[in-house]
Design an enzyme around this catalytic site. Structure first.
Site, mmCIF file in Angstrom:
data_model
loop_
_atom_site.group_PDB
_atom_site.id
_atom_site.type_symbol
_atom_site.label_atom_id
_atom_site.label_comp_id
_atom_site.label_asym_id
_atom_site.label_seq_id
_atom_site.Cartn_x
_atom_site.Cartn_y
_atom_site.Cartn_z
ATOM 1 N N ALA A 29 25.371 52.732 42.148
ATOM 2 C CA ALA A 29 25.480 54.116 42.097
ATOM 3 C C ALA A 29 25.286 54.755 43.608
ATOM 4 O O ALA A 29 24.932 56.106 43.606
ATOM 5 C CB ALA A 29 24.463 54.882 41.356
ATOM 6 N N LEU A 81 23.202 42.332 41.966
ATOM 7 C CA LEU A 81 23.903 41.575 40.679
ATOM 8 C C LEU A 81 24.289 40.132 41.284
ATOM 9 O O LEU A 81 24.809 39.439 40.436
ATOM 10 C CB LEU A 81 25.229 42.272 40.588
ATOM 11 N N ASN A 107 30.262 49.309 37.308
ATOM 12 C CA ASN A 107 30.868 49.976 38.210
ATOM 13 C C ASN A 107 30.747 49.147 39.656
ATOM 14 O O ASN A 107 31.705 49.126 40.216
ATOM 15 C CB ASN A 107 30.656 51.427 38.540
ATOM 16 N N SER A 162 40.448 45.991 37.422
ATOM 17 C CA SER A 162 41.403 46.511 38.462
ATOM 18 C C SER A 162 42.632 45.684 38.184
ATOM 19 O O SER A 162 42.704 44.592 37.437
ATOM 20 C CB SER A 162 41.195 45.845 39.926
ATOM 21 N N TYR A 182 38.585 27.850 48.711
ATOM 22 C CA TYR A 182 38.488 29.104 48.727
ATOM 23 C C TYR A 182 39.599 30.077 49.061
ATOM 24 O O TYR A 182 40.086 30.002 49.953
ATOM 25 C CB TYR A 182 37.203 29.634 49.193
#
Length: 309
Positions: A29, A81, A107, A162, A182
């Protein structure tokens, strides 16, 4: 038809909608779509919990929103997160706020990062974009169910995915790039596919207890999400989007890019449409590999095991 489309803004979506008495959590946010989502929901009367890695920055954003909306009820919560420990701490802090939840907007995210691992050893994009949100969502489910019981309408979980999810499926055997080389583009795409799969299984498991889940493609917008991208990365993005002429030239504004998330969280048009993949304030269709219920169930079980620490 609602008349909305790719240029619709958050304020247009929320025109005439009264969210007083509702409580929302918005991750990421402190910038871009997250800030706009929080502002728009607060402007329509919702109490908003701004969750972000930097709690001080979240508090500063809350102050800025109060400058525009003096009577807004806003709370700032720190959550990284990429660290299971802080996700659990954030859920406890939200519990202390003591409000049933009506809306959870997952988000936050990272994109095309150099190789890295989270505090718990997960590949950074999969760990942040999917596993962090998976754990936060499951920890907040009791509060969302309380919100649904209190209001008599389903609580909604909106997860920003997405259209990049179309490029690569989730590798359930090696999601954290332990065995395979990767690739930042593969890693991002699989994390966004995981967002859709989580939505599918969340809807399957919890629809009967008052949860509706939606995955959202916000569109292409210039935000801080591109901070890790080099000139070569932009060239690769252009190559991958060759089938969609003008995609990278016609960027959305931030209010337009955040609009589909806000629409997903609030629109009565979506009653009964839980589990859908949304874009441009309309119902779209995810790739088959991201909508497969067997894969969704397997990813959910894997995510439970990985975050149980």
């Amino acid at each position: 038809m609602n008349g909305f489309g790719p240029d619709t803004t958050t304020d247009e979506v929320l025109a005439g909608i009264d969210l007083r008495g509702r409580t929302a959590v918005v991750t990421g946010a402190t910038s871009g779509l997250g800030t706009e989502t929080a502002r728009a929901l607060a402007a329509s009367g919702a109490a908003v919990i701004l969750a972000a890695r930097d709690g001080t920055a979240a508090a500063a954003v809350a102050d800025r929103i109060r400058g525009e909306i003096p009577d807004a009820e806003l709370h700032a919560v720190a959550v990284d997160l990429a660290d299971v420990r802080t996700v659990r701490a954030a859920a406890r802090r939200i519990d202390e706020i003591g409000r049933p939840l009506d809306l959870l907007l997952n988000n936050a995210g990272v994109m095309y990062t150099p190789f890295g691992r989270t505090a718990d050893g997960f590949e950074l994009q999969f760990g942040t974009n999917h596993l962090g949100h998976f754990l936060l969502t499951t920890l907040l489910l009791p509060h969302l169910q309380d919100g649904a019981r209190r209001s008599g309408t389903p609580a909604r979980v909106v997860t920003v995915s997405s259209d990049a999810h179309r490029a690569h499926a989730v590798d359930l055997g090696d999601p954290n790039f332990v065995e395979r080389p990767y690739d930042k583009f593969v890693a991002y795409a699989q994390s966004k596919a995981a967002n859709v799969l989580m939505t599918v299984e969340l809807q399957h498991r919890y629809a009967d207890s008052g949860i509706q889940a939606f995955a959202v493609h916000p569109g292409v917008c210039a935000t801080g999400l591109s901070r890790y991208m080099s000139r070569d990365d932009f060239a690769e993005m252009k190559r991958m989007s060759a089938g969609k002429p003008g995609l990278l030239a016609n960027l959305k504004s931030i209010p337009a890019a955040a609009a589909t998330s806000v629409w997903a969280a609030t629109s009565a048009d979506l009653d009964g449409a839980g589990g859908a993949y949304l874009a441009d304030c309309g119902i779209g269709r995810a790739s088959a590999h991201a909508a497969d219920p067997v894969t969704a169930a397997a990813l959910w079980e894997l995510s439970e095991r990985l975050t149980a620490r």
